[in-house]
Design an enzyme around this catalytic site. Sequence first.
Site, short mmCIF file in Angstrom:
data_model
loop_
_atom_site.label_atom_id
_atom_site.label_comp_id
_atom_site.label_asym_id
_atom_site.label_seq_id
_atom_site.Cartn_x
_atom_site.Cartn_y
_atom_site.Cartn_z
N CYS A 391 0.70 -0.97 0.21
CA CYS A 391 0.33 -0.18 0.13
C CYS A 391 0.59 1.25 0.07
CB CYS A 391 -0.57 0.07 1.18
SG CYS A 391 -2.19 0.97 1.45
N GLU A 392 1.53 1.36 -0.90
CA GLU A 392 2.66 2.81 -1.56
C GLU A 392 2.15 3.14 -2.90
OE1 GLU A 392 4.25 4.81 0.78
OE2 GLU A 392 3.73 3.75 2.93
#
Length: 465
Positions: A391-392
């Site tokens: 989640c980046e």
Amino acid sequence: MTHEAGWAHAPGALRGPAWLREPADPNALVPSLWSGTATKTDGDLTVGGVALADLAAEFNTPAYVLDEEDFRARARAFRDAFADYDVYYAGKAFLCTTVAAWVADEGLSLDVCSSGELTVALRAGFDPARIGYHGNNKSYPDLRRAVTAGVGRIVVDSFVEIERLAQLTADLGTTASVMVRVTAGVEAHTHEYIATAHEDQKFGFSITSGDVLEAVRRVVAADGLELRGLHSHIGSQIFDSSGFEVAARRVLALHARVASELGVTMPEMDLGGGFGIAYTTQDDPSEPATLAAEMSEIVAHECRALGIERPRLSIEPGRAIVGPAMCTLYTVGTVKPVALDGGAVRTYVSVDGGMSDNIRTALYDADYSCTLASRASDAPPILTRVVGKHCEAGDIVVKDEFLPADVAPGDLLAVPGTGAYCRSMASNYNHALRPPVIAVRDGVARVVVRRETEDDLLATDMGAS
């Protein structure tokens, strides 16, 4: 509409970096980027005689694949080219007990920079006399462990460490062999975070100040410390010997000055190393024999000019041994074309790993290559960006690479050159499980570092029932 000169010339097309060329065949391997046993047959990538599709079926993905034959061959190449040097393998690049045993088998010494790395080396039965201990903040327990284990040399990095080590050897009634790390003021042509010999950074004693001579005086004055020599390291991912010329001149001049002013003749010197590897086609590393010849001539020339005997030399090849010997195998999860301003389209290929198993792209803006590993394709090449599942937005594995236009979920992708610092710097970000390391040789695959499990994640969570 397709341009007559190719898709990349069409309006709105993404072209990638200037060095990246559209391949005639997106299935083909670029040999310089892969370990020595890597081959493709009908699109199936094989390493060490093991088809990676079979390896994925047995061990799942993501997985690091370590080519034992290639690792050993690179270790021997440095050992033989630098036959009159001590060659130190960089434990921080990648270390496990199996690799430590290979390093010992091939006659190399080992560099560690933490108590944990030392623990792995000792568990593997590595001769402590052939171990060097680095680090800029070695605690009293760290130093005690190194001294009691019989580590061959400790590279001191500050006055505090010299004081700690002097007190420790006095308390134990023993001695420790010491090298003094110096910063030679050389700007290595590499990323600023891996350039280690310029003045404004944390390592060593500046060669342009009086600190380094004072450090030598304090080591010599301590009854329990045996001064072996000076240690210099200009950085990492270095492609030629040019930077070493300036560093060697300055460090050898200091070596001579210590002899003339302090009356101390040091028997050894470490020139560092940090030699580069080919991550992409823009990289052109030198062969070990070339580096050895050039560095030896530099040292010989400077010793003649100074009128001194050549000390016993050591080098640290860094990533150059293990880096090319490993690739990382992933499974494609999604393929997403994303429309950009100007009509361009970027194709995002998401895999089942990412920055938890290779942080270097996000951390250093590092470039990597990759290939479709499980089948051949007749589709034309398209420019893609291979990204991870974290989640980046910065979770990028390969920033730009040509893959067949029909790349699809379920395909296997392999990224070469991941032996150095990928598993070593791997994390549990997003509570990801760190991948296994699978050694391959002569058609046999064996796990040398197992895949983490959810039980491993919970083992240190004291609230878990």
